[in-house]
Design a protein around this motif. Structure first.
Motif, PDB file in Angstrom:
ATOM      1  N   LEU A  16      29.257 -82.696  37.278  1.00  0.00           N
ATOM      2  CA  LEU A  16      28.288 -81.633  37.530  1.00  0.00           C
ATOM      3  C   LEU A  16      27.207 -82.083  38.506  1.00  0.00           C
ATOM      4  CD1 LEU A  16      27.854 -80.174  33.943  1.00  0.00           C
ATOM      5  CD2 LEU A  16      29.008 -79.099  35.878  1.00  0.00           C
ATOM      6  N   TRP A  17      26.761 -83.323  38.357  1.00  0.00           N
ATOM      7  CA  TRP A  17      25.726 -83.854  39.235  1.00  0.00           C
ATOM      8  C   TRP A  17      26.239 -83.942  40.676  1.00  0.00           C
ATOM      9  CZ3 TRP A  17      20.864 -85.852  37.554  1.00  0.00           C
ATOM     10  CH2 TRP A  17      20.113 -86.469  38.548  1.00  0.00           C
ATOM     11  N   THR A  18      27.448 -84.471  40.863  1.00  0.00           N
ATOM     12  CA  THR A  18      27.987 -84.626  42.215  1.00  0.00           C
ATOM     13  C   THR A  18      28.399 -83.286  42.819  1.00  0.00           C
ATOM     14  OG1 THR A  18      30.170 -85.130  41.319  1.00  0.00           O
ATOM     15  CG2 THR A  18      28.760 -86.985  41.852  1.00  0.00           C
ATOM     16  N   GLU A  19      28.699 -82.302  41.989  1.00  0.00           N
ATOM     17  CA  GLU A  19      29.027 -80.960  42.484  1.00  0.00           C
ATOM     18  C   GLU A  19      27.818 -80.348  43.187  1.00  0.00           C
ATOM     19  OE1 GLU A  19      29.925 -77.088  40.036  1.00  0.00           O
ATOM     20  OE2 GLU A  19      31.543 -78.557  39.797  1.00  0.00           O
ATOM     21  N   VAL A  20      26.641 -80.601  42.650  1.00  0.00           N
ATOM     22  CA  VAL A  20      25.418 -80.076  43.248  1.00  0.00           C
ATOM     23  C   VAL A  20      25.086 -80.824  44.537  1.00  0.00           C
ATOM     24  CG1 VAL A  20      22.930 -79.820  42.872  1.00  0.00           C
ATOM     25  CG2 VAL A  20      24.521 -79.304  41.036  1.00  0.00           C
ATOM     26  N   LEU A  21      25.385 -82.110  44.600  1.00  0.00           N
ATOM     27  CA  LEU A  21      25.014 -82.955  45.743  1.00  0.00           C
ATOM     28  C   LEU A  21      26.214 -83.266  46.635  1.00  0.00           C
ATOM     29  CD1 LEU A  21      22.751 -85.455  43.779  1.00  0.00           C
ATOM     30  CD2 LEU A  21      22.004 -83.526  45.150  1.00  0.00           C
ATOM     31  N   GLN A  29      25.195 -89.741  45.644  1.00  0.00           N
ATOM     32  CA  GLN A  29      25.577 -88.823  44.574  1.00  0.00           C
ATOM     33  C   GLN A  29      25.555 -89.541  43.221  1.00  0.00           C
ATOM     34  OE1 GLN A  29      29.436 -87.318  45.463  1.00  0.00           O
ATOM     35  NE2 GLN A  29      28.734 -85.933  47.068  1.00  0.00           N
ATOM     36  N   TRP A  30      26.023 -90.783  43.206  1.00  0.00           N
ATOM     37  CA  TRP A  30      26.161 -91.517  41.942  1.00  0.00           C
ATOM     38  C   TRP A  30      24.915 -92.300  41.550  1.00  0.00           C
ATOM     39  CZ3 TRP A  30      30.208 -91.633  38.494  1.00  0.00           C
ATOM     40  CH2 TRP A  30      31.328 -90.885  38.870  1.00  0.00           C
ATOM     41  N   THR A  35      21.322 -94.282  37.440  1.00  0.00           N
ATOM     42  CA  THR A  35      19.955 -94.709  37.173  1.00  0.00           C
ATOM     43  C   THR A  35      19.453 -94.113  35.865  1.00  0.00           C
ATOM     44  OG1 THR A  35      19.526 -94.880  39.538  1.00  0.00           O
ATOM     45  CG2 THR A  35      17.615 -94.777  38.098  1.00  0.00           C
ATOM     46  N   LEU A  36      19.736 -92.832  35.650  1.00  0.00           N
ATOM     47  CA  LEU A  36      19.317 -92.192  34.406  1.00  0.00           C
ATOM     48  C   LEU A  36      20.032 -92.792  33.200  1.00  0.00           C
ATOM     49  CD1 LEU A  36      19.134 -88.460  35.522  1.00  0.00           C
ATOM     50  CD2 LEU A  36      17.228 -89.997  35.014  1.00  0.00           C
ATOM     51  N   LEU A  37      21.308 -93.102  33.342  1.00  0.00           N
ATOM     52  CA  LEU A  37      22.071 -93.719  32.254  1.00  0.00           C
ATOM     53  C   LEU A  37      21.509 -95.096  31.914  1.00  0.00           C
ATOM     54  CD1 LEU A  37      24.589 -93.360  30.424  1.00  0.00           C
ATOM     55  CD2 LEU A  37      25.868 -94.565  32.175  1.00  0.00           C
ATOM     56  N   LEU A  38      21.234 -95.897  32.928  1.00  0.00           N
ATOM     57  CA  LEU A  38      20.660 -97.220  32.710  1.00  0.00           C
ATOM     58  C   LEU A  38      19.268 -97.122  32.101  1.00  0.00           C
ATOM     59  CD1 LEU A  38      20.837-100.291  33.060  1.00  0.00           C
ATOM     60  CD2 LEU A  38      19.886 -99.975  35.349  1.00  0.00           C
ATOM     61  N   ALA A  39      18.447 -96.201  32.597  1.00  0.00           N
ATOM     62  CA  ALA A  39      17.092 -96.035  32.057  1.00  0.00           C
ATOM     63  C   ALA A  39      17.139 -95.605  30.594  1.00  0.00           C
ATOM     64  CB  ALA A  39      16.323 -95.014  32.886  1.00  0.00           C
TER      65      ALA A  39
END
Length: 71
Positions: A16-21, A29-30, A35-39
């Motif tokens: 979904l994230w890469t579909e937008v970008l 894109q990744w 970053t959010l997963l690591l944070a």
């Protein structure tokens, strides 16, 4: 629970994230979702090890269970 997250939810979130970008390069894109997963992981580790430490009631709390015995 973790298996369900990493097998089902994380790949769907990335798609979904890469579909937008789509117009940006794949590296950009990744970088956001990773970053959010690591944070999120680091935030959970910080909370579990500093703000809510837990105590194990086991052999380390009973001096009579130490080996070899002092007798």
């Amino acid at each position: 629970m973790l298996a369900a997250i990493f097998i089902e939810i994380v790949p769907e979130s990335f798609s979904l994230w890469t579909e937008v970008l789509q117009e940006k390069p794949r590296r950009k894109q990744w970088s956001g979702p990773m970053t959010l997963l690591l944070a999120g992981y680091l935030l959970i580790q910080l909370f579990e090890h500093t703000m809510a430490p837990h105590f194990h009631f086991g052999a380390e709390t009973h001096p009579e269970s130490s080996w070899p015995s002092a007798a």
